[in-house]
Design a protein around this motif. Structure first.
Motif, PDB file in Angstrom:
ATOM      1  N   LEU A  28       0.833  -1.192   0.000  1.00 34.67           N
ATOM      2  CA  LEU A  28       0.000   0.000   0.000  1.00 34.67           C
ATOM      3  C   LEU A  28       0.874   1.251   0.000  1.00 34.67           C
ATOM      4  CD1 LEU A  28      -2.839  -0.877   2.562  1.00 34.67           C
ATOM      5  CD2 LEU A  28      -2.979  -0.841   0.070  1.00 34.67           C
ATOM      6  N   PRO A  49       1.509   4.947   1.044  1.00 35.94           N
ATOM      7  CA  PRO A  49       1.009   5.787   2.142  1.00 35.94           C
ATOM      8  C   PRO A  49       0.912   7.265   1.766  1.00 35.94           C
ATOM      9  CG  PRO A  49       3.333   5.380   2.465  1.00 35.94           C
ATOM     10  CD  PRO A  49       2.959   4.671   1.186  1.00 35.94           C
ATOM     11  N   SER A  96      -2.612   9.615   5.977  1.00 34.33           N
ATOM     12  CA  SER A  96      -3.079   8.687   7.003  1.00 34.33           C
ATOM     13  C   SER A  96      -4.542   8.286   6.818  1.00 34.33           C
ATOM     14  CB  SER A  96      -2.870   9.282   8.396  1.00 34.33           C
ATOM     15  OG  SER A  96      -3.564  10.509   8.528  1.00 34.33           O
ATOM     16  N   LEU A 149      -4.922   5.907   3.855  1.00 32.18           N
ATOM     17  CA  LEU A 149      -4.348   4.613   4.192  1.00 32.18           C
ATOM     18  C   LEU A 149      -5.289   3.813   5.081  1.00 32.18           C
ATOM     19  CD1 LEU A 149      -1.941   2.629   4.200  1.00 32.18           C
ATOM     20  CD2 LEU A 149      -1.071   3.874   6.199  1.00 32.18           C
ATOM     21  N   GLU A 188      -8.167   2.352   3.104  1.00 32.17           N
ATOM     22  CA  GLU A 188      -7.768   1.177   2.327  1.00 32.17           C
ATOM     23  C   GLU A 188      -7.583  -0.040   3.224  1.00 32.17           C
ATOM     24  OE1 GLU A 188      -5.396   2.340  -1.645  1.00 32.17           O
ATOM     25  OE2 GLU A 188      -4.308   2.845   0.208  1.00 32.17           O
ATOM     26  N   ILE A 223       4.878  -1.621   3.033  1.00 29.94           N
ATOM     27  CA  ILE A 223       4.678  -0.204   2.698  1.00 29.94           C
ATOM     28  C   ILE A 223       5.974   0.423   2.200  1.00 29.94           C
ATOM     29  CG2 ILE A 223       4.027   2.053   3.607  1.00 29.94           C
ATOM     30  CD1 ILE A 223       2.158   0.662   5.528  1.00 29.94           C
ATOM     31  N   ALA A 247       3.442   4.824   8.597  1.00 25.38           N
ATOM     32  CA  ALA A 247       2.302   4.129   8.008  1.00 25.38           C
ATOM     33  C   ALA A 247       2.171   2.713   8.570  1.00 25.38           C
ATOM     34  CB  ALA A 247       2.457   4.079   6.491  1.00 25.38           C
ATOM     35  N   SER A 270      -0.905   0.864  10.386  1.00 22.77           N
ATOM     36  CA  SER A 270      -1.381  -0.422   9.874  1.00 22.77           C
ATOM     37  C   SER A 270      -1.483  -1.470  10.972  1.00 22.77           C
ATOM     38  CB  SER A 270      -0.448  -0.921   8.769  1.00 22.77           C
ATOM     39  OG  SER A 270      -0.388  -0.002   7.691  1.00 22.77           O
TER      40      SER A 270
END
Length: 253
Positions: free
Chosen positions: A7, A9, A12, A15, A18, A34, A47, A51
């Motif tokens: 993903l 980033p 925020s 992200l 998603e 990431i 990120a 996550s």
């Protein structure tokens, strides 16, 4: 089996949206990786911290050139605090912002330093089947293994025969095979020019072809007890993953 999603980033909130979508809709995905893109304010380790609220396993990419190999690795406290125990080390590209400080630290320099000073980290590095000859890439892989690399993420493959060839070369190593859908002629030309990809003769820049290949790659990773990561670019995630996971039984999801 580990199935990762890469993903980007950008910010925020985007992200987290998603991550929520993937977590809800596609439970077969169990790992997030990431990249660290200097054009965005959100760094890969930040990120990855976000996550962690959604996934236990989050792997930030770390650019070796952003760190002085002769100084302490100042990110370690942040990584340890947020229980980030796996990283992917890349050399990195020169930042677009010319004022940003970079160092002549290579991927191998960084791996050697981290394995010596912070051996609890699991360190991945990259394999690129297109950047040079197979022999030279194999030699580079051996240098990385000698430096202490624990496993590899490959650049995306588009040909199962080439994956099988590299699987023979990398036998016994922990590897995430990369898959990325290419669904337009413009994107195909980009991959050919920028990444020197040689597409197989049967390749078609369509979602259907890429879904079919992704399913083949997924089945292959199951058969070989390896792992897979998806790098979907400019494609609808619902359409892409529904096509892959809708018909394929993912073991150990």
């Amino acid at each position: 089996m580990r199935i990762s999603l890469e993903l980007v980033p950008r910010d925020s909130e985007g992200l987290k949206a998603e991550l929520q979508l993937i977590k809800t809709e596609f439970p077969a995905i169990n790992t997030i990786n990431i990249p660290d893109l200097t054009r965005f304010d959100l760094r890969s380790w930040e990120a990855s911290r976000l996550s962690k609220s959604y996934y236990r396993d989050c792997i930030p990419h770390i650019r070796a050139m952003d760190f002085d190999a002769g100084r302490p690795f100042d990110l370690i406290e942040y990584l340890d605090k947020h229980h980030i125990s796996e990283v992917l080390i890349v050399t990195g590209d020169e930042p677009q912002n010319s004022t940003k400080q970079v160092y002549p630290t290579t991927c191998i320099d960084m791996v050697t330093k981290l394995k010596r000073e912070h051996p609890h980290l699991k360190i991945y590095s990259a394999i690129d089947p297109y950047r040079t000859s197979i022999r030279k890439e194999y030699e580079y892989v051996q240098q990385k293994l000698d430096a202490g690399v624990d496993g590899f993420f490959s650049q995306p493959f588009f040909d199962l025969r080439l994956m099988e060839l590299y699987a023979d070369i990398l036998e016994g190593t922990d590897i995430f095979w990369g898959v990325s859908p290419v669904v337009s002629e413009t994107s195909k030309r980009y991959w050919e020019k920028r990444n020197h990809v040689v597409f197989p003769k049967n390749f078609e820049p369509t979602l259907d072809w890429n879904i079919a290949f992704s399913k083949e790659a997924l089945a292959y990773t199951q058969e070989t007890n390896s792992s897979l990561y998806f790098m979907p670019i400019k494609v609808d995630l619902q359409d892409y993953f529904n096509g892959i996971f809708g018909e394929v039984l993912v073991k150990n999801a």
